[in-house]
Scaffold this motif. Sequence first.
Motif, PDB file in Angstrom:
ATOM      1  N   ARG A  99       0.824  -1.214   0.000  1.00  0.00           N
ATOM      2  CA  ARG A  99       0.000   0.000   0.000  1.00  0.00           C
ATOM      3  C   ARG A  99       0.860   1.266   0.000  1.00  0.00           C
ATOM      4  N   GLN A 100       1.925   1.273   0.764  1.00  0.00           N
ATOM      5  CA  GLN A 100       2.799   2.452   0.831  1.00  0.00           C
ATOM      6  C   GLN A 100       3.394   2.777  -0.538  1.00  0.00           C
ATOM      7  N   GLU A 101       3.717   1.752  -1.312  1.00  0.00           N
ATOM      8  CA  GLU A 101       4.289   1.968  -2.638  1.00  0.00           C
ATOM      9  C   GLU A 101       3.242   2.504  -3.612  1.00  0.00           C
ATOM     10  N   LEU A 102       1.986   2.175  -3.392  1.00  0.00           N
ATOM     11  CA  LEU A 102       0.910   2.631  -4.265  1.00  0.00           C
ATOM     12  C   LEU A 102       0.506   4.081  -4.010  1.00  0.00           C
ATOM     13  N   LYS A 103       0.664   4.542  -2.798  1.00  0.00           N
ATOM     14  CA  LYS A 103       0.129   5.848  -2.417  1.00  0.00           C
ATOM     15  C   LYS A 103       0.586   6.997  -3.308  1.00  0.00           C
ATOM     16  N   PRO A 104       1.869   7.133  -3.629  1.00  0.00           N
ATOM     17  CA  PRO A 104       2.255   8.261  -4.500  1.00  0.00           C
ATOM     18  C   PRO A 104       1.592   8.187  -5.877  1.00  0.00           C
ATOM     19  N   LYS A 105       1.431   7.001  -6.405  1.00  0.00           N
ATOM     20  CA  LYS A 105       0.779   6.835  -7.711  1.00  0.00           C
ATOM     21  C   LYS A 105      -0.691   7.213  -7.623  1.00  0.00           C
ATOM     22  N   ILE A 106      -1.335   6.793  -6.551  1.00  0.00           N
ATOM     23  CA  ILE A 106      -2.756   7.086  -6.378  1.00  0.00           C
ATOM     24  C   ILE A 106      -2.963   8.579  -6.116  1.00  0.00           C
ATOM     25  N   GLN A 107      -2.036   9.201  -5.403  1.00  0.00           N
ATOM     26  CA  GLN A 107      -2.133  10.647  -5.184  1.00  0.00           C
ATOM     27  C   GLN A 107      -2.048  11.398  -6.512  1.00  0.00           C
ATOM     28  N   LYS A 108      -1.220  10.930  -7.443  1.00  0.00           N
ATOM     29  CA  LYS A 108      -1.155  11.540  -8.775  1.00  0.00           C
ATOM     30  C   LYS A 108      -2.494  11.393  -9.498  1.00  0.00           C
ATOM     31  N   CYS A 109      -3.130  10.259  -9.318  1.00  0.00           N
ATOM     32  CA  CYS A 109      -4.450  10.054  -9.922  1.00  0.00           C
ATOM     33  C   CYS A 109      -5.463  11.031  -9.331  1.00  0.00           C
ATOM     34  N   CYS A 110      -5.405  11.252  -8.016  1.00  0.00           N
ATOM     35  CA  CYS A 110      -6.298  12.220  -7.370  1.00  0.00           C
ATOM     36  C   CYS A 110      -6.055  13.620  -7.934  1.00  0.00           C
ATOM     37  N   THR A 111      -4.794  13.967  -8.118  1.00  0.00           N
ATOM     38  CA  THR A 111      -4.464  15.270  -8.697  1.00  0.00           C
ATOM     39  C   THR A 111      -5.050  15.391 -10.098  1.00  0.00           C
ATOM     40  N   TYR A 112      -4.916  14.356 -10.880  1.00  0.00           N
ATOM     41  CA  TYR A 112      -5.431  14.399 -12.242  1.00  0.00           C
ATOM     42  C   TYR A 112      -6.959  14.548 -12.246  1.00  0.00           C
ATOM     43  N   ILE A 113      -7.621  13.802 -11.398  1.00  0.00           N
ATOM     44  CA  ILE A 113      -9.079  13.882 -11.321  1.00  0.00           C
ATOM     45  C   ILE A 113      -9.499  15.291 -10.897  1.00  0.00           C
ATOM     46  N   MET A 114      -8.824  15.846  -9.909  1.00  0.00           N
ATOM     47  CA  MET A 114      -9.169  17.192  -9.449  1.00  0.00           C
ATOM     48  C   MET A 114      -8.978  18.220 -10.552  1.00  0.00           C
ATOM     49  N   ASN A 115      -7.944  18.062 -11.352  1.00  0.00           N
ATOM     50  CA  ASN A 115      -7.688  18.994 -12.449  1.00  0.00           C
ATOM     51  C   ASN A 115      -8.647  18.795 -13.610  1.00  0.00           C
ATOM     52  N   SER A 116      -9.332  17.673 -13.639  1.00  0.00           N
ATOM     53  CA  SER A 116     -10.250  17.363 -14.739  1.00  0.00           C
ATOM     54  C   SER A 116     -11.690  17.761 -14.455  1.00  0.00           C
ATOM     55  N   LEU A 117     -12.028  17.951 -13.187  1.00  0.00           N
ATOM     56  CA  LEU A 117     -13.424  18.190 -12.811  1.00  0.00           C
ATOM     57  C   LEU A 117     -13.631  19.572 -12.220  1.00  0.00           C
ATOM     58  N   SER A 118     -14.860  20.011 -12.294  1.00  0.00           N
ATOM     59  CA  SER A 118     -15.228  21.257 -11.620  1.00  0.00           C
ATOM     60  C   SER A 118     -15.446  20.957 -10.138  1.00  0.00           C
ATOM     61  N   THR A 119     -15.439  21.988  -9.346  1.00  0.00           N
ATOM     62  CA  THR A 119     -15.662  21.851  -7.908  1.00  0.00           C
ATOM     63  C   THR A 119     -17.022  21.216  -7.626  1.00  0.00           C
ATOM     64  N   GLU A 120     -18.006  21.542  -8.460  1.00  0.00           N
ATOM     65  CA  GLU A 120     -19.361  21.008  -8.270  1.00  0.00           C
ATOM     66  C   GLU A 120     -19.427  19.502  -8.532  1.00  0.00           C
ATOM     67  N   ASP A 121     -18.541  18.994  -9.397  1.00  0.00           N
ATOM     68  CA  ASP A 121     -18.568  17.571  -9.749  1.00  0.00           C
ATOM     69  C   ASP A 121     -17.798  16.683  -8.772  1.00  0.00           C
ATOM     70  N   MET A 122     -16.943  17.268  -7.950  1.00  0.00           N
ATOM     71  CA  MET A 122     -16.118  16.469  -7.042  1.00  0.00           C
ATOM     72  C   MET A 122     -16.913  15.589  -6.081  1.00  0.00           C
ATOM     73  N   PRO A 123     -18.019  16.074  -5.510  1.00  0.00           N
ATOM     74  CA  PRO A 123     -18.786  15.187  -4.613  1.00  0.00           C
ATOM     75  C   PRO A 123     -19.259  13.912  -5.307  1.00  0.00           C
ATOM     76  N   LEU A 124     -19.444  13.961  -6.626  1.00  0.00           N
ATOM     77  CA  LEU A 124     -19.870  12.766  -7.359  1.00  0.00           C
ATOM     78  C   LEU A 124     -18.787  11.687  -7.331  1.00  0.00           C
ATOM     79  N   VAL A 125     -17.533  12.091  -7.405  1.00  0.00           N
ATOM     80  CA  VAL A 125     -16.434  11.122  -7.336  1.00  0.00           C
ATOM     81  C   VAL A 125     -16.395  10.492  -5.948  1.00  0.00           C
ATOM     82  N   THR A 126     -16.512  11.315  -4.924  1.00  0.00           N
ATOM     83  CA  THR A 126     -16.520  10.807  -3.549  1.00  0.00           C
ATOM     84  C   THR A 126     -17.693   9.855  -3.330  1.00  0.00           C
ATOM     85  N   LEU A 127     -18.864  10.238  -3.832  1.00  0.00           N
ATOM     86  CA  LEU A 127     -20.045   9.375  -3.706  1.00  0.00           C
ATOM     87  C   LEU A 127     -19.818   8.045  -4.423  1.00  0.00           C
TER      88      LEU A 127
END
Length: 160
Positions: A99-127
């Motif tokens: 899991r520790q080795e995956l975290k930096p890669k997954i954090q990059k994915c979170c960054t990409y998702i955040m840069n791809s969506l509007s603030t209004e759409d973010m709760p949909l990802v969490t849901l």
Amino acid sequence: MLTVIELLVIFILPAGVLRLIRRFPALRSVGAVALCYACGFLLSLLALSAYIISADRIVMDSETEFVHDFLHEHFGEADEQEFYPLFKKMIFLFRKEQRQELKPKIQKCCTYIMNSLSTEDMPLVTLYLQQLAASDNATSAEEKEAVAELTEWLEKQQKS
């Protein structure tokens, strides 16, 4: 078959787009920029999904079916048929990786998702992530922790 590393960095490296186009000929008709964003977002979302599903090292059919149905409903049959096998490979490889080795890669994915969506759409990802964790009717402590972790990383990216 693409490796997990290729899957996770495909949206960062321009050459990754060419590999993806070679791997999925059906995507050739899409513009290169749209392809980068669409594939990067989808692969990032699938990586987050695999991270949650593999958190407890137990992969339930109901969890993978949830992602399969989500792909089919929101991205269409063609993308579902092409990306679902990659998602399954991610799960397999994520279960083997620490899991520790995956975290930096997954954090990059979170960054990409955040840069791809509007603030209004973010709760949909969490849901979506919460529903995925609950899709087996027995959300483990590890899955809850993974969802909380991803939510925190997504919120942190949203603030920056």
